[in-house]
Write an enzyme that holds these catalytic residues in place. Structure first.
Site, PDB file in Angstrom:
ATOM      1  N   ARG A 153       0.801  -1.206   0.091  1.00 29.67           N
ATOM      2  CA  ARG A 153      -0.107  -0.184   0.052  1.00 29.67           C
ATOM      3  C   ARG A 153       0.879   1.255   0.020  1.00 29.67           C
ATOM      4  O   ARG A 153       0.834   1.858   1.041  1.00 29.67           O
ATOM      5  CB  ARG A 153      -0.983   0.158   1.036  1.00 29.67           C
ATOM      6  CG  ARG A 153      -2.017  -0.794   0.917  1.00 29.67           C
ATOM      7  CD  ARG A 153      -3.059  -0.542  -0.193  1.00 29.67           C
ATOM      8  NE  ARG A 153      -4.263  -1.472  -0.286  1.00 29.67           N
ATOM      9  CZ  ARG A 153      -4.373  -2.555  -1.122  1.00 29.67           C
ATOM     10  NH1 ARG A 153      -3.197  -2.812  -1.576  1.00 29.67           N
ATOM     11  NH2 ARG A 153      -5.505  -3.148  -1.018  1.00 29.67           N
ATOM     12  N   GLU A 185       5.797   0.245   7.571  1.00 29.05           N
ATOM     13  CA  GLU A 185       5.453   1.341   6.556  1.00 29.05           C
ATOM     14  C   GLU A 185       4.698   0.821   5.340  1.00 29.05           C
ATOM     15  O   GLU A 185       4.969  -0.194   4.901  1.00 29.05           O
ATOM     16  CB  GLU A 185       6.575   2.118   6.287  1.00 29.05           C
ATOM     17  CG  GLU A 185       6.556   3.243   5.227  1.00 29.05           C
ATOM     18  CD  GLU A 185       5.773   4.689   5.966  1.00 29.05           C
ATOM     19  OE1 GLU A 185       5.340   5.321   5.278  1.00 29.05           O
ATOM     20  OE2 GLU A 185       6.090   4.691   7.185  1.00 29.05           O
ATOM     21  N   ASP A 231       3.694   4.453  11.117  1.00 28.60           N
ATOM     22  CA  ASP A 231       3.522   5.724  10.754  1.00 28.60           C
ATOM     23  C   ASP A 231       2.258   6.227  10.016  1.00 28.60           C
ATOM     24  O   ASP A 231       1.725   7.165  10.542  1.00 28.60           O
ATOM     25  CB  ASP A 231       4.661   6.345   9.859  1.00 28.60           C
ATOM     26  CG  ASP A 231       4.835   7.809   9.732  1.00 28.60           C
ATOM     27  OD1 ASP A 231       4.578   8.460  10.616  1.00 28.60           O
ATOM     28  OD2 ASP A 231       5.034   8.465   8.398  1.00 28.60           O
TER      29      ASP A 231
END
Length: 563
Positions: free
Chosen positions: A157, A246, A269
């Protein structure tokens, strides 16, 4: 590395001659002094003139900006980093506002899409299913032993672009560049990792130049086993490292975060950094609107990793200000691609349930599961509208105008990136609200002219918080990254927004202050880790010095010949 009494840094290096020039961490290129050239066998391998770092930085910058296309500038900066790390970071810091969009979003998105075609030199570690049973051995090949910060992705993603296969490596590389530039984390203590478990992107699999593991994406129990082995290998090889997850698929992202956040210091994050930046914007906006955080009514369009993470942290911050019970549940509402998320037994993605309204709450507003954004805005009369949907132009004129009927200073945050995925253009939002909206975006936008006024559009860039979270966790020697540390980061960032920033229309400080802001965010994180019992005990007065001492500066060290 040795820090001398006068502040200079001395480094012992085992290389000489061309090998030294080829080592990005030790290479000074034309800045090697005559004495260093004699000592390290460099005479004749460089032009005769000895340059200052300032001269080198000016030359390198001019070479970069001479390139007309943003992707070419990205390639030029990557090449500079590959040959001279100190100079790369000096140039980046001196031109941070201009170059940040190149080394990270939005240009890094195109770099990921084109990664196999612009590939020059490997950086970091690539782990594939073929390494099963020997991932620890693969990590043993990393040349630096004291890795303190790892950014890892499985590439599925990437930003709003989806599955980019091996090209996703551009994200960990870019994130770690920002960690070093903003937080001063020494580049030799950072490690980008791609868990290249294949790709379902048919265009990549059919591309003869694709450099990744050419198989359909690994899933299920085999994927879980590979991740488990990877985490154990990291714990063994780099026991003091902080790990940042991530750009994983949202369901996997939540599962990994919950499974491993107590096993090793780690955070996501996309879920937590985005949340902290958004809460900071909400807090800054309260100074303009006069509506306290606990009195806000927040609609979030997008129930993925970012949207759910934002909702979680908003509720935590509201609770810290005294909101509780049904009032807290009603204050935040989330919509996914099917509409209003209601926990009526139809929710398949378990991570959405935390933010789902009960059928009773939905009914009290005259709504039901699947209600549209327009319906929710009419019923709830929100003070804040946040977009993490990845769908462009979903904040329509009708929706924004309806919202603005009921609140004097509506807060509108179309956060999806890159720019092409933004839920609304700032110029449109300001026009539809007659200049009353408080607007911030996820990608950079130029200032907007409206009614003889110039509005600065603040970018809700995660770079405002994740470097400080990482630096703070490292300085604190935190055993885990807690929600309290994230809330502390958000509140500290909000406090860094000046009255002048708000008067200009921006809910964030200028990016040129990033390094200073990162230090203060890190200080808040260190204090929170101490207060929550997950970090070392430091007196308040000692924290700024500890943070400052941990921040590396891109200045050439004195080199000493080793064996």
């Amino acid at each position: 590395m040795e820090r001398l009494a006068d502040g200079r840094v001395r480094v012992t290096v085992p290389h000489r001659g061309a090998r030294l020039l080829g080592h990005a961490m030790f290479n000074k290129s034309t800045a090697f002094t005559p004495e260093e050239r004699r000592r390290f066998g460099l005479e004749g391998l460089l032009p005769p003139v000895v340059s200052t770092m300032e001269q080198q930085a000016r030359r390198a910058y001019e070479n970069i900006v001479r390139k007309p296309e943003p992707l070419e500038r990205y390639i030029g900066l990557a090449a500079l980093q590959d040959r001279n790390e100190h100079l790369f970071y000096r140039v980046l810091l001196e031109h941070l506002e201009e170059l940040l969009p190149i080394v990270y979003t939005p240009v890094v998105g195109e770099a990921c899409q084109q990664y196999s075609r612009i590939f020059r030199r490997a950086r970091g570690v690539w782990i594939t299913p073929e390494h099963r049973g020997r991932i620890a051995g693969v990590l043993a090949h990393v040349p630096y032993d004291d890795v303190r910060l790892i950014v890892v992705t499985d590439n599925e993603r990437i930003l709003g672009l989806g599955d980019q296969g091996a090209g996703g490596m551009g994200i960990p590389i870019g994130k770690l560049s920002l960690y070093t530039a903003a937080a001063g984390i020494h580049p030799a203590t950072t490690l980008p990792i791609s868990l290249d478990v294949g790709t379902d992107n048919r265009a990549l699999l059919d591309d003869e130049l694709y450099i990744g593991w050419r198989h359909p994406r690994l899933r299920g129990a085999e994927y879980d086993a590979l991740l488990e082995e990877f985490v154990h290998a990291v714990q063994q090889r780099f026991p003091h490292a902080l790990l940042q997850w991530e750009d994983f698929k949202k369901g996997i992202a939540f599962a990994l975060l919950e499974r491993y956040r107590h096993a090793l210091p780690s955070f996501n994050d996309d879920i937590q950094g985005t949340a902290a930046v958004t809460v900071a914007a909400l807090l800054a906006g309260t100074r303009v609107s006069g509506i306290a955080l606990r009195d806000q009514r927040v609609v979030i369009l997008g129930a993925g990793a970012a949207g759910v993470g934002i909702g979680r942290l908003i509720r935590r911050a509201m609770a810290a200000e005294g909101l509780a019970g049904d009032a807290l549940l009603r204050a935040v509402v989330c919509l996914d691609s099917k509409g209003l998320v209601v926990d009526d037994g139809s929710i398949r993605d378990t991570y959405k349930r935390e933010l789902a309204w009960s059928p009773a709450i939905a009914t009290s507003f005259g709504l039901a599961g699947g209600a549209s954004l327009a319906d929710v805005v009419r019923a709830l009369r929100p003070t804040a509208l946040i977009g993490t949907s990845g769908e462009p132009d979903t904040f329509t004129e009708d929706v924004v105008r309806e919202m603005a009927k009921h609140v004097e200073r509506p807060l509108v945050l179309p956060l999806s990136n890159p720019t092409s995925q933004c839920e609304a253009k700032p110029a449109d939002v300001l026009a539809w609200t007659n200049g009353r909206a408080l607007v911030a975006t996820g990608s950079p936008f130029e200032p907007v002219q409206f009614a003889e006024r110039t509005f600065v559009i603040g970018q809700g860039n995660n770079a405002f918080v994740f470097p400080g979270i990482g630096l703070g966790a490292i300085v604190a020697e935190a055993r885990e990254v807690t929600d309290g540390m994230l809330e502390a980061a958000a509140r500290r960032l909000a406090a860094e927004v000046t009255d002048d920033d708000l008067a200009s229309g921006s809910l964030f400080p200028p990016i040129r202050r990033l390094r200073t802001i990162t230090a203060t965010v890190a200080e808040a994180v260190v204090a929170a880790a101490r207060d929550e019992g997950v970090g070392r005990v430091l007196a308040d007065a000692a924290i700024p010095g500890a943070v400052a001492a941990a921040m590396w500066e891109p200045v050439y060290p004195e080199l000493v010949a080793g064996d």
